[in-house]
Enzyme design. Structure first.
Site, PDB file in Angstrom:
ATOM      1  N   GLU A 182       0.815  -1.217   0.000  1.00  0.00           N
ATOM      2  CA  GLU A 182       0.000   0.000   0.000  1.00  0.00           C
ATOM      3  C   GLU A 182       0.855   1.276   0.000  1.00  0.00           C
ATOM      4  OE1 GLU A 182      -2.826  -0.179   3.201  1.00  0.00           O
ATOM      5  OE2 GLU A 182      -3.754  -2.004   2.460  1.00  0.00           O
ATOM      6  N   GLU A 366      -5.291  -8.524   0.805  1.00  0.00           N
ATOM      7  CA  GLU A 366      -5.953  -8.193   2.078  1.00  0.00           C
ATOM      8  C   GLU A 366      -7.432  -7.935   1.846  1.00  0.00           C
ATOM      9  OE1 GLU A 366      -4.349  -4.940   4.385  1.00  0.00           O
ATOM     10  OE2 GLU A 366      -2.291  -5.622   4.014  1.00  0.00           O
TER      11      GLU A 366
HETATM   12  O1  IFM Z   1      -3.867  -2.968   9.293  1.00  0.00           O
HETATM   13  C1  IFM Z   1      -3.877  -2.479   8.002  1.00  0.00           C
HETATM   14  C2  IFM Z   1      -2.722  -3.043   7.203  1.00  0.00           C
HETATM   15  O2  IFM Z   1      -1.504  -2.787   7.808  1.00  0.00           O
HETATM   16  C3  IFM Z   1      -2.705  -2.461   5.819  1.00  0.00           C
HETATM   17  N1  IFM Z   1      -3.990  -2.581   5.184  1.00  0.00           N
HETATM   18  C4  IFM Z   1      -5.149  -2.174   5.921  1.00  0.00           C
HETATM   19  C5  IFM Z   1      -5.161  -2.825   7.290  1.00  0.00           C
HETATM   20  C6  IFM Z   1      -6.418  -2.383   8.075  1.00  0.00           C
HETATM   21  O3  IFM Z   1      -6.400  -0.993   8.266  1.00  0.00           O
END
Ligand code: IFM
Length: 461
Positions: A182, A366
């Protein structure tokens, strides 16, 4: 050390309709990241990261907490690998803490740091779980930040050196390498708005952070290709943009936000150069950089949580060309994030429409949600909202696959409740509840649901 598989104590889910079949070879996984779970931040030669410095600065994290102990995974990884084995996941996505490998961000590797990931990778493989390693999940060595962090071009080269060190040690066993996690969030929260480490407020002057992360990615791809045959990718997060209002200014606001969140990193990665970003300092882009950044990748990691609402700025002096506005009409998580499974399908079909044949195979690296999960009097943790969230999103993902988008995996964020950055320990995303006083792990109802779905889904030929 062999740890027994966990016992399931939480109640079974009410949902009994099995998921549809996913393509043969579809990867079922879960994700975590180093600073959010490892703890042991000053052990075995680990250097300080920007998150150590930031979290220890009063007023930065809502509950005043830090990742000093987190889930103590550094010491309890064998128990956590047993939890993974109990789930039956194909793959586990973790991140390597750069300051464990190079305490100051440069120079030779700290052998104790490499040894930890060696042990982790071997214990995953012993349980039949493929290791998926992210090289940078926001924990930059503080010593590099002191020299300019990602604002400095030199950090890109340091990142490639670090990638080579890790791949040199683990490259024979890691199933998939992801360079950055990200980079949009790291740029915008860390250097644009200052709500994440390193806490800088540069707004659009943060553009060099985007470019140097991407350059670091491209240089790291070359280093990884030289050191290992393993597939290589990057993880971006995406958010379908919903415009509130119908004026030209509202539509311009939508386009501006879409360019910033969804295109700034993906366009150059897939060989299109940068979209137009107001105020971006293009002088940081040197001849040849765009070719380095567009090095072919095997996997595009996609993180999806929720859509974003925007409209034209209400304040003409706003430093941003859009206002972010809450989206009504959706259920929300404890973070206040709207729950919209169809947004996942929309973004996936949108990526395919936008990039066509340039788009590599996708893995959803994710997806998940936070709720106020508690342990009941019987010692169980019932989280029906998370079951519904995952069920809805996996069905939407399946529809995108049927629509023709090449998606090859899904990783739940997260295995464990953990340190949720500026929210500290107040937001729980885990399939497994963690008592942060005792470090007791309790699989939630969603853990049993995910385990049963993984075991039950057949394969779509
Ligand atoms: O916890 C975070 C992660 O580190 C990166 N993506 C989003 C998740 C939830 O906010």
């Amino acid at each position: 050390m062999t740890v027994p598989l966990p016992e399931m104590t939480s109640p079974p889910p009410r949902t009994t309709v099995p998921l549809p079949d996913f393509p043969a070879g579809f990867v079922w996984g879960v994700s975590t990241s180093a600073y959010q779970i490892e703890g042991a931040t000053s052990q075995d030669g680990r250097g300080a990261s920007i998150w150590d410095r930031f979290a220890h600065t009063p007023g930065t994290v809502v509950d005043g907490s830090t990742g000093d102990t987190a889930c103590d995974h550094y010491h309890r990884y064998a128990e956590d690998v047993a939890l993974l084995a109990g789930l039956g996941v194909d793959a586990y996505r973790f991140s390597v803490a750069w300051p464990r490998i190079q305490p100051d961000g440069t120079g030779q590797a700290n052998s104790d740091g490499l040894a930890f990931y060696d042990r982790l990778v071997d214990s995953l493989l012993a349980r039949g779980v493929d290791p998926v390693a992210t090289l940078f999940h926001w924990d930059l060595p503080q010593a590099l930040e002191d020299k300019g962090g990602w604002l400095a071009r030199d950090t890109a080269g340091r990142f490639a050196d670090y990638a080579a060190l890790v791949a040199g040690r683990l490259g024979d066993r890691v199933a998939l390498w992801l360079t950055l996690n990200e980079p949009f969030v790291h740029m915008s929260y860390g250097y644009g708005l200052g709500t994440h480490a390193p806490g800088q407020t540069r707004f659009f002057d943060a553009f060099p952070v985007a470019h140097h992360q991407l350059l670091g990615h491209g240089l790291a791809v070359a280093a990884l290709r030289a050191a290992t045959g393993g597939p290589v990718g990057i993880t971006n997060n995406y958010s379908p943009v919903r415009v509130l209002g119908d004026t030209d200014a509202d539509h311009l606001a939508r386009a501006a936000y879409h360019a910033l969140h969804n295109r700034l990193f993906t366009d150059p990665l897939l060989g299109r150069g940068y979209p137009e970003i107001p105020g971006a300092d293009a002088t940081v882009v040197h001849p040849g950089d765009l070719d380095t950044i567009a090095a072919p990748i095997d996997v595009l990691g996609v993180n999806y949580y929720n859509p974003t609402g925007v409209r034209a700025p209400s304040d003409p002096d706003s430093p941003l060309p859009f206002d972010l506005v809450p989206l009504d009409g959706y259920p929300t998580t404890s973070f206040g994030w709207p729950v919209d499974p169809e947004g996942l399908r929309e973004l996936l079909t949108g990526l395919r429409a936008e990039y066509g044949d340039r788009l590599p195979p996708i893995q959803i690296t994710e997806g998940g949600c936070s709720y106020d999960d508690t342990i009941d009097e019987q010692g169980r943790c019932h989280d029906p909202e998370r079951v519904a969230y995952l069920d809805g999103h996996l069905r939407a993902l399946h529809r995108a696959i049927v629509d023709g988008v090449d998606v090859r995996g899904y990783y739940v964020w997260s295995l464990l409740d953990n340190f949720e950055w500026a929210e500290g320990y107040t937001k729980r995303f885990g399939l497994v509840h963690v008592d942060f006083d005792t470090q007791v792990r309790t699989p939630k109802t969603s853990y049993g649901w995910y385990r049963d779905q993984i075991a039950a889904t057949g394969t779509l030929e």
